[in-house]
Design a protein around this motif. Structure first.
Motif, short mmCIF file in Angstrom:
data_model
loop_
_atom_site.label_atom_id
_atom_site.label_comp_id
_atom_site.label_asym_id
_atom_site.label_seq_id
_atom_site.Cartn_x
_atom_site.Cartn_y
_atom_site.Cartn_z
N MET A 101 49.84 50.46 26.49
CA MET A 101 49.22 50.66 27.79
C MET A 101 50.29 50.69 28.86
N LYS A 102 50.07 51.57 29.85
CA LYS A 102 51.04 51.74 30.93
C LYS A 102 50.32 51.81 32.27
N SER A 103 51.06 51.46 33.31
CA SER A 103 50.53 51.59 34.66
C SER A 103 50.12 53.04 34.91
N GLY A 104 49.00 53.21 35.61
CA GLY A 104 48.50 54.55 35.91
C GLY A 104 47.47 55.05 34.91
N GLU A 105 47.27 54.30 33.83
CA GLU A 105 46.28 54.70 32.84
C GLU A 105 44.89 54.20 33.24
N VAL A 106 43.89 54.99 32.91
CA VAL A 106 42.50 54.59 33.07
C VAL A 106 42.06 54.07 31.71
N LEU A 129 43.61 41.20 34.09
CA LEU A 129 43.02 41.18 32.75
C LEU A 129 44.11 41.04 31.70
N PRO A 130 43.87 40.24 30.66
CA PRO A 130 44.83 40.17 29.56
C PRO A 130 44.85 41.49 28.81
N GLY A 131 46.03 41.95 28.46
CA GLY A 131 46.17 43.22 27.75
C GLY A 131 45.40 43.26 26.45
N ASN A 132 45.26 42.12 25.77
CA ASN A 132 44.54 42.11 24.49
C ASN A 132 43.03 42.21 24.68
N HIS A 146 54.17 38.54 30.88
CA HIS A 146 52.90 38.42 30.17
C HIS A 146 52.42 39.81 29.77
N ASN A 147 51.37 39.83 28.99
CA ASN A 147 50.72 41.10 28.67
C ASN A 147 49.45 41.23 29.52
N ASP A 148 49.51 40.70 30.74
CA ASP A 148 48.39 40.81 31.67
C ASP A 148 48.62 41.98 32.61
N PHE A 149 47.51 42.57 33.06
CA PHE A 149 47.59 43.71 33.97
C PHE A 149 46.78 43.44 35.23
N LEU A 150 47.34 43.85 36.37
CA LEU A 150 46.57 43.91 37.60
C LEU A 150 45.82 45.23 37.54
N VAL A 151 44.50 45.15 37.67
CA VAL A 151 43.66 46.35 37.55
C VAL A 151 42.82 46.53 38.80
N CYS A 152 42.36 47.75 38.95
CA CYS A 152 41.49 48.12 40.07
C CYS A 152 40.24 48.75 39.46
N GLY A 153 39.08 48.31 39.90
CA GLY A 153 37.82 48.82 39.37
C GLY A 153 37.58 50.27 39.75
N ILE A 154 36.86 50.97 38.88
CA ILE A 154 36.47 52.35 39.13
C ILE A 154 34.95 52.40 39.03
N SER A 155 34.33 53.05 40.01
CA SER A 155 32.87 53.08 40.07
C SER A 155 32.37 54.49 40.34
N THR A 156 31.20 54.81 39.79
CA THR A 156 30.55 56.09 40.08
C THR A 156 29.61 55.97 41.28
N GLN A 157 29.52 54.80 41.87
CA GLN A 157 28.65 54.57 43.01
C GLN A 157 29.31 55.12 44.28
N LEU A 158 29.28 56.43 44.45
CA LEU A 158 29.99 57.09 45.54
C LEU A 158 29.52 56.64 46.92
N HIS A 159 28.30 56.17 47.01
CA HIS A 159 27.80 55.69 48.31
C HIS A 159 28.53 54.44 48.78
N GLN A 160 29.28 53.79 47.88
CA GLN A 160 30.04 52.60 48.24
C GLN A 160 31.46 52.93 48.72
N PHE A 161 31.79 54.22 48.75
CA PHE A 161 33.13 54.65 49.15
C PHE A 161 33.45 54.19 50.57
N ILE A 162 34.63 53.60 50.75
CA ILE A 162 35.09 53.17 52.06
C ILE A 162 36.28 54.04 52.44
N ASN A 163 36.12 54.83 53.48
CA ASN A 163 37.16 55.76 53.93
C ASN A 163 38.43 55.00 54.33
#
Length: 183
Positions: A1-6, A81-84, A32-49
């Motif tokens: 796993m690498k940064s920039g992957e979904v 999140l832990p990588g495992n 560590h094998n931990d990653f800082l992640v950002c959530g992805i959502s299909t709830q487009l109405h929650q988009f903050i410009n």
């Protein structure tokens, strides 16, 4: 796993359960094998410009993201999140968009970071507090340890914890470290 992957990860839900959801790997944490992640959502109405990032058919990253429909990268949803615990990769975003998201997240963290620790035990006696902090010197005795007071024995602590925390907070992040007795 690498940064920039979904990738897919089991994320906690409002009902207390877990659900497999896409997240963006922002950065692997050092040591560590931990990653800082950002959530992805299909709830487009929650988009903050000027806060979230939109991934849709017009975005160069959408095609390779592995996402099936337009989605938003939610900068308000950061987690470690832990990588495992990450079952697998579904795609990736281009390095330019990844850089933009990481910079936004870093700026957001820098602007909004605050940590407060509360102890429900006895307050720190003023005599001890003066050894740790004084108005003339931020850390009066940088290697002072309260371990004798806390557990009644000596030799258990190094007295480095507060000194390291102070240097990281004040020198590394230009922050402030203070202690208050509220009781």
């Amino acid at each position: 796993m690498k940064s920039g992957e979904v990738v897919l990860a089991n994320l906690p839900q409002a009902d207390g359960g877990l659900k497999l959801r896409p997240v963006l790997l922002l950065k692997q944490l050092p040591g560590h094998n931990d990653f800082l992640v950002c959530g992805i959502s299909t709830q487009l109405h929650q988009f903050i410009n000027d806060f979230d990032e939109l991934l849709d058919e017009r975005s160069g990253s959408f095609k390779h993201s592995g996402l099936r429909q337009a989605s938003i990268i939610r900068l308000g949803f950061l987690a470690v999140l832990p990588g495992n615990k990450i079952p697998g990769k579904i795609g990736k975003i281009d390095s330019e968009l990844h850089w933009e998201v990481v910079n936004k997240a870093g700026k957001l963290s820098y602007e909004m970071m605050a940590t407060e620790l509360t102890n429900i035990g006895n307050c720190i006696p003023e005599l001890i507090k003066e050894k740790i902090f004084s108005k003339w010197m931020p850390l009066a005795q940088p290697f002072f340890t309260t371990i004798l007071i806390a557990i009644g024995t000596t030799g258990q602590g190094t007295g480095l914890g507060l000194s390291i925390s102070y240097n990281i907070t004040t020198k590394g992040h230009e922050g402030k470290l203070k202690v208050e007795n509220t009781g």
